[in-house]
Design an enzyme around this catalytic site. Structure first.
Site, short mmCIF file in Angstrom:
data_model
loop_
_atom_site.label_atom_id
_atom_site.label_comp_id
_atom_site.label_asym_id
_atom_site.label_seq_id
_atom_site.Cartn_x
_atom_site.Cartn_y
_atom_site.Cartn_z
CG ASN A 1 -1.84 1.15 1.29
OD1 ASN A 1 -1.43 2.28 1.04
ND2 ASN A 1 -3.09 0.92 1.62
CG ASP B 1 -3.13 4.70 0.46
OD1 ASP B 1 -3.14 4.54 -0.77
OD2 ASP B 1 -4.01 4.23 1.22
CG HIS B 2 1.76 6.14 4.73
ND1 HIS B 2 0.43 6.39 4.90
CD2 HIS B 2 2.14 5.50 5.87
CE1 HIS B 2 0.02 5.91 6.06
NE2 HIS B 2 1.05 5.35 6.67
NE ARG C 1 6.53 22.10 2.12
CZ ARG C 1 7.83 22.38 2.00
NH1 ARG C 1 8.39 22.45 0.82
NH2 ARG C 1 8.56 22.57 3.06
CG HIS D 1 -8.31 4.12 0.91
ND1 HIS D 1 -8.48 4.01 2.27
CD2 HIS D 1 -9.54 4.43 0.41
CE1 HIS D 1 -9.75 4.24 2.57
NE2 HIS D 1 -10.41 4.51 1.47
NE ARG E 1 -9.55 8.71 3.79
CZ ARG E 1 -9.82 7.97 4.88
NH1 ARG E 1 -9.10 6.92 5.18
NH2 ARG E 1 -10.79 8.31 5.69
NE ARG F 1 -7.71 11.55 4.98
CZ ARG F 1 -8.10 10.98 6.11
NH1 ARG F 1 -7.26 10.23 6.81
NH2 ARG F 1 -9.31 11.16 6.58
CG HIS F 2 -3.81 9.14 0.99
ND1 HIS F 2 -4.63 8.38 0.19
CD2 HIS F 2 -4.04 8.73 2.26
CE1 HIS F 2 -5.32 7.54 0.94
NE2 HIS F 2 -5.00 7.74 2.21
CD GLU G 1 -6.91 -0.31 1.30
OE1 GLU G 1 -7.12 0.76 1.89
OE2 GLU G 1 -6.01 -1.08 1.62
CB THR H 1 -5.46 4.64 9.07
OG1 THR H 1 -5.41 3.55 8.14
CG2 THR H 1 -5.44 4.08 10.48
CB THR H 2 -9.32 1.69 7.19
OG1 THR H 2 -8.95 2.26 5.95
CG2 THR H 2 -10.64 0.99 7.08
CD GLU I 1 -7.08 -6.21 3.36
OE1 GLU I 1 -7.17 -6.00 2.13
OE2 GLU I 1 -6.46 -5.45 4.13
CG HIS J 1 -5.37 -1.71 9.30
ND1 HIS J 1 -4.87 -0.93 10.31
CD2 HIS J 1 -6.02 -0.87 8.46
CE1 HIS J 1 -5.23 0.32 10.09
NE2 HIS J 1 -5.92 0.39 8.97
N GLY J 2 -1.79 -2.76 10.09
CA GLY J 2 -0.91 -2.76 11.26
C GLY J 2 0.18 -3.83 11.24
N GLY K 1 1.20 -1.42 4.32
CA GLY K 1 1.58 -0.09 3.88
C GLY K 1 2.54 0.61 4.82
CG HIS K 2 2.60 3.04 9.12
ND1 HIS K 2 2.37 4.39 9.04
CD2 HIS K 2 3.49 2.87 10.12
CE1 HIS K 2 3.07 5.01 9.96
NE2 HIS K 2 3.76 4.11 10.64
N1 PXP Z 1 -5.80 -3.07 4.37
C1 PXP Z 1 -6.72 -2.08 4.44
C2 PXP Z 1 -8.13 -2.38 4.10
C3 PXP Z 1 -6.34 -0.77 4.81
O1 PXP Z 1 -7.28 0.19 4.87
C4 PXP Z 1 -4.99 -0.51 5.08
C5 PXP Z 1 -4.56 0.89 5.43
O2 PXP Z 1 -4.79 1.73 4.36
C6 PXP Z 1 -4.07 -1.56 4.98
C7 PXP Z 1 -4.51 -2.83 4.65
C8 PXP Z 1 -2.62 -1.37 5.27
O3 PXP Z 1 -2.45 -1.08 6.62
P1 PXP Z 1 -1.06 -0.57 7.16
O4 PXP Z 1 -0.77 0.73 6.49
O5 PXP Z 1 -1.26 -0.46 8.62
O6 PXP Z 1 -0.04 -1.64 6.78
#
Ligand code: PXP
Length: 238
Positions: free
Chosen positions: A7, A9-10, A18, A43, A45, A49-50, A70, A100-101, A151, A191-192, A213-214
């Site tokens: 992911n 997005d970041h 900027r 994602h 949104r 925002r990103h 997403e 975040t979600t 998921e 997620h996480g 992602g993160h």
């Molecule tokens: N899966 C879904 C559905 C999400 O919304 C996200 C965050 O955008 C992720 C996975 C990835 O999560 P993380 O950025 O915590 O790895």
């Protein structure tokens, strides 16, 4: 082997800080694929925002397979998805004020909008996954509404503190995976997840795809995106 969707997005979040042209998430996608990602997740949104519409269009032209969008089950974004045609859509809940979600989609409570979204997306030949809590009622409802995959959210597992609590969450995920597979759904998770807590997750029988992602983008700031993805792949093997 379990597929890894990265992911990005970041990367777009940094650019939007900027309202500039860099860093370009499309470049991040190329490096993630070079590092061994099986797919790219973004994602789009409602508040943009990103990730921007342009990113999605260019990603569709550059990511040959495994482009996972997403999105919330809302008409505006459904129409964009049907035009751009990612390989997969993952429907997620979305609140404007969230960072975040947060938590999974309430498939039971939002039966109609989810069914409507799945029908339109399937009509455009897009495979649909639902981001849900690892709960058997939500899994059954996902199947009934026509999703091909779920998921399972791993946020609760990722945030668990202490061995007993972590083990409990792993058992919840294992049980949910077995149930989803038994009714013919593909199972993804995300997620996480990070370089350490991913290891017990990849041992869950039946798991097919992770979306991370993160932790990967954070590491890429120091070591580069391709290496950050390679190291996650190694963590998933180890
Ligand atoms: N899966 C879904 C559905 C999400 O919304 C996200 C965050 O955008 C992720 C996975 C990835 O999560 P993380 O950025 O915590 O790895």
């Amino acid at each position: 082997m379990i597929r890894l969707g990265v992911n990005i997005d970041h990367v777009a979040t940094i650019r939007q800080a900027r309202r500039a042209k860099e860093p370009d998430p499309v470049a991040a996608a190329v490096f993630a694929l070079l590092g061994g990602a099986d797919g790219i997740t973004v994602h789009l949104r409602e508040d943009r925002r990103h990730i921007q519409d342009r990113d999605l269009h260019v990603l569709r032209q550059t990511v040959p397979q495994g482009l996972n969008l997403e999105m919330a089950a809302v008409d505006e974004i459904i129409d964009i998805a049907c035009t751009v045609r990612p390989d997969q859509v993952t429907l997620v809940p979305e609140r404007r004020e969230e960072l975040t979600t947060e938590g999974g989609l309430d498939v039971l409570g939002q039966h109609e909008s989810v069914f409507n979204a799945i029908s339109k997306l399937r009509h455009a030949d897009i495979s649909v996954a639902l981001f849900i809590d690892p709960d058997s009622a939500q899994i059954d409802a996902s199947k009934r509404l026509g999703a091909v995959a779920v998921e399972l959210q791993t946020a609760t597992y990722s945030e668990a503190v202490g061995t007993a609590s972590i083990q409990r969450q792993l058992r919840v995920l294992e049980k949910a995976t077995a149930h989803a597979k038994s009714i013919g759904l593909h199972v993804h998770m995300g997620h996480g997840l990070n370089y350490l807590n991913v290891k017990p997750i990849v041992r869950i029988p039946g798991l097919e795809e992770l979306n991370i992602g993160h932790s990967i983008v954070s590491r890429s700031v120091f070591v580069g995106m391709d290496r950050a993805v390679r190291e996650m792949r190694e963590a998933m093997r180890g």
